[in-house]
Design a protein around this motif. Structure first.
Motif, PDB file in Angstrom:
ATOM      1  N   ALA A  81       0.835  -1.205   0.000  1.00 45.43           N
ATOM      2  CA  ALA A  81       0.000   0.000   0.000  1.00 45.43           C
ATOM      3  C   ALA A  81       0.872   1.257   0.000  1.00 45.43           C
ATOM      4  CB  ALA A  81      -0.927  -0.004   1.223  1.00 45.43           C
ATOM      5  N   VAL A  82       1.951   1.253   0.787  1.00 49.19           N
ATOM      6  CA  VAL A  82       2.852   2.410   0.834  1.00 49.19           C
ATOM      7  C   VAL A  82       3.513   2.604  -0.527  1.00 49.19           C
ATOM      8  CG1 VAL A  82       5.025   3.249   1.833  1.00 49.19           C
ATOM      9  CG2 VAL A  82       3.241   2.341   3.312  1.00 49.19           C
ATOM     10  N   ALA A  83       3.942   1.506  -1.156  1.00 46.59           N
ATOM     11  CA  ALA A  83       4.595   1.607  -2.468  1.00 46.59           C
ATOM     12  C   ALA A  83       3.632   2.168  -3.511  1.00 46.59           C
ATOM     13  CB  ALA A  83       5.102   0.231  -2.897  1.00 46.59           C
ATOM     14  N   ARG A  84       2.380   1.740  -3.482  1.00 44.02           N
ATOM     15  CA  ARG A  84       1.393   2.259  -4.448  1.00 44.02           C
ATOM     16  C   ARG A  84       1.133   3.743  -4.222  1.00 44.02           C
ATOM     17  NH1 ARG A  84      -2.832  -2.791  -4.643  1.00 44.02           N
ATOM     18  NH2 ARG A  84      -1.638  -4.021  -6.138  1.00 44.02           N
ATOM     19  N   ARG A  85       1.047   4.127  -2.933  1.00 44.35           N
ATOM     20  CA  ARG A  85       0.833   5.534  -2.616  1.00 44.35           C
ATOM     21  C   ARG A  85       2.002   6.390  -3.124  1.00 44.35           C
ATOM     22  NH1 ARG A  85       0.774   5.559   3.013  1.00 44.35           N
ATOM     23  NH2 ARG A  85      -1.018   4.201   2.855  1.00 44.35           N
ATOM     24  N   MET A  86       3.227   5.912  -2.902  1.00 42.00           N
ATOM     25  CA  MET A  86       4.398   6.655  -3.373  1.00 42.00           C
ATOM     26  C   MET A  86       4.441   6.708  -4.906  1.00 42.00           C
ATOM     27  SD  MET A  86       7.263   5.338  -0.668  1.00 42.00           S
ATOM     28  CE  MET A  86       8.576   6.291  -1.383  1.00 42.00           C
ATOM     29  N   GLN A  87       4.004   5.628  -5.569  1.00 43.75           N
ATOM     30  CA  GLN A  87       3.984   5.620  -7.034  1.00 43.75           C
ATOM     31  C   GLN A  87       3.003   6.671  -7.552  1.00 43.75           C
ATOM     32  OE1 GLN A  87       2.715   1.911  -8.732  1.00 43.75           O
ATOM     33  NE2 GLN A  87       3.223   2.528 -10.821  1.00 43.75           N
ATOM     34  N   ARG A  88       1.808   6.732  -6.947  1.00 42.63           N
ATOM     35  CA  ARG A  88       0.828   7.743  -7.374  1.00 42.63           C
ATOM     36  C   ARG A  88       1.368   9.155  -7.144  1.00 42.63           C
ATOM     37  NH1 ARG A  88      -2.940   4.088  -4.999  1.00 42.63           N
ATOM     38  NH2 ARG A  88      -3.008   5.333  -3.102  1.00 42.63           N
ATOM     39  N   ARG A  89       2.022   9.372  -6.007  1.00 43.75           N
ATOM     40  CA  ARG A  89       2.599  10.678  -5.709  1.00 43.75           C
ATOM     41  C   ARG A  89       3.672  11.051  -6.745  1.00 43.75           C
ATOM     42  NH1 ARG A  89       4.662  11.023   0.217  1.00 43.75           N
ATOM     43  NH2 ARG A  89       2.440  10.673   0.564  1.00 43.75           N
ATOM     44  N   ALA A  90       4.513  10.069  -7.122  1.00 41.54           N
ATOM     45  CA  ALA A  90       5.556  10.322  -8.127  1.00 41.54           C
ATOM     46  C   ALA A  90       4.941  10.627  -9.489  1.00 41.54           C
ATOM     47  CB  ALA A  90       6.484   9.115  -8.217  1.00 41.54           C
ATOM     48  N   GLU A  91       3.848   9.902  -9.827  1.00 43.68           N
ATOM     49  CA  GLU A  91       3.179  10.173 -11.112  1.00 43.68           C
ATOM     50  C   GLU A  91       2.603  11.584 -11.138  1.00 43.68           C
ATOM     51  OE1 GLU A  91       0.367   7.006 -11.426  1.00 43.68           O
ATOM     52  OE2 GLU A  91       1.866   5.552 -12.134  1.00 43.68           O
ATOM     53  N   ARG A  92       1.989  12.028 -10.023  1.00 41.58           N
ATOM     54  CA  ARG A  92       1.443  13.389  -9.966  1.00 41.58           C
ATOM     55  C   ARG A  92       2.563  14.431 -10.089  1.00 41.58           C
ATOM     56  NH1 ARG A  92      -2.055  11.223  -5.888  1.00 41.58           N
ATOM     57  NH2 ARG A  92      -0.709  12.105  -4.272  1.00 41.58           N
ATOM     58  N   ALA A  93       3.686  14.175  -9.409  1.00 42.67           N
ATOM     59  CA  ALA A  93       4.820  15.106  -9.503  1.00 42.67           C
ATOM     60  C   ALA A  93       5.356  15.159 -10.929  1.00 42.67           C
ATOM     61  CB  ALA A  93       5.920  14.678  -8.538  1.00 42.67           C
ATOM     62  N   SER A  94       5.392  14.004 -11.595  1.00 40.79           N
ATOM     63  CA  SER A  94       5.856  13.960 -12.987  1.00 40.79           C
ATOM     64  C   SER A  94       4.927  14.758 -13.889  1.00 40.79           C
ATOM     65  CB  SER A  94       5.941  12.504 -13.457  1.00 40.79           C
ATOM     66  OG  SER A  94       6.188  12.441 -14.831  1.00 40.79           O
ATOM     67  N   LEU A  95       3.620  14.614 -13.684  1.00 38.45           N
ATOM     68  CA  LEU A  95       2.657  15.378 -14.493  1.00 38.45           C
ATOM     69  C   LEU A  95       2.811  16.882 -14.251  1.00 38.45           C
ATOM     70  CD1 LEU A  95      -0.604  13.225 -14.290  1.00 38.45           C
ATOM     71  CD2 LEU A  95       0.776  13.714 -16.314  1.00 38.45           C
ATOM     72  N   ARG A  96       3.006  17.279 -12.973  1.00 39.83           N
ATOM     73  CA  ARG A  96       3.211  18.697 -12.671  1.00 39.83           C
ATOM     74  C   ARG A  96       4.463  19.237 -13.367  1.00 39.83           C
ATOM     75  NH1 ARG A  96       1.539  17.373  -7.400  1.00 39.83           N
ATOM     76  NH2 ARG A  96       3.705  17.273  -6.719  1.00 39.83           N
ATOM     77  N   ALA A  97       5.537  18.423 -13.342  1.00 37.32           N
ATOM     78  CA  ALA A  97       6.778  18.853 -13.991  1.00 37.32           C
ATOM     79  C   ALA A  97       6.593  18.989 -15.501  1.00 37.32           C
ATOM     80  CB  ALA A  97       7.893  17.859 -13.677  1.00 37.32           C
ATOM     81  N   ARG A  98       5.855  18.052 -16.115  1.00 38.63           N
ATOM     82  CA  ARG A  98       5.607  18.131 -17.561  1.00 38.63           C
ATOM     83  C   ARG A  98       4.782  19.371 -17.909  1.00 38.63           C
ATOM     84  NH1 ARG A  98       3.500  12.519 -19.745  1.00 38.63           N
ATOM     85  NH2 ARG A  98       3.887  13.496 -21.760  1.00 38.63           N
ATOM     86  N   ARG A  99       3.759  19.645 -17.056  1.00 40.33           N
ATOM     87  CA  ARG A  99       2.939  20.844 -17.300  1.00 40.33           C
ATOM     88  C   ARG A  99       3.786  22.124 -17.177  1.00 40.33           C
ATOM     89  NH1 ARG A  99      -1.114  19.298 -13.490  1.00 40.33           N
ATOM     90  NH2 ARG A  99      -2.203  17.624 -14.502  1.00 40.33           N
TER      91      ARG A  99
END
Length: 107
Positions: A81-99
């Protein structure tokens, strides 16, 4: 196997008319307690007592083993569960960086 005269289908239902039980030939010798003789009775009692005293210990060991396995499974579930939460957080950060990069390129 429902032939008359077996345990499931006796010839008669009256217990006094049924044949007496005989020792089974399939059982190994000495598997049942003898009726009349008491040879070695103290030894068998001692053995049974020791076995009876060890039963709670064996049950406790099995219970502890089950609890340890359950705790390990729970720890794995928490880690997942912690790994999935961190993966979602990293994906959101990646999207913010791309934007942010897209916005910087557009201006």
């Amino acid at each position: 196997m429902n032939t008359p005269g077996t345990i499931n289908r006796p010839l008669t239902l009256d217990p006094t008319k049924q044949a007496p039980m005989k020792p089974s030939t399939n059982e190994p010798s000495g598997s049942a307690i003898e009726d009349v003789t008491t040879s070695g009775a103290n030894d068998s009692r001692q053995n049974r007592t020791r076995e009876m005293q060890l039963i709670p210990e064996a049950l406790a060991r099995a219970h502890m083993h089950d609890r340890l396995r359950e705790a390990e499974r729970e720890r794995q579930a928490v880690r997942l569960a912690v790994a999935r939460r961190m993966q979602r957080r990293a994906e959101r950060a990646s999207l913010r960086a791309r934007r942010a990069l897209a916005m910087a390129v557009m201006q």
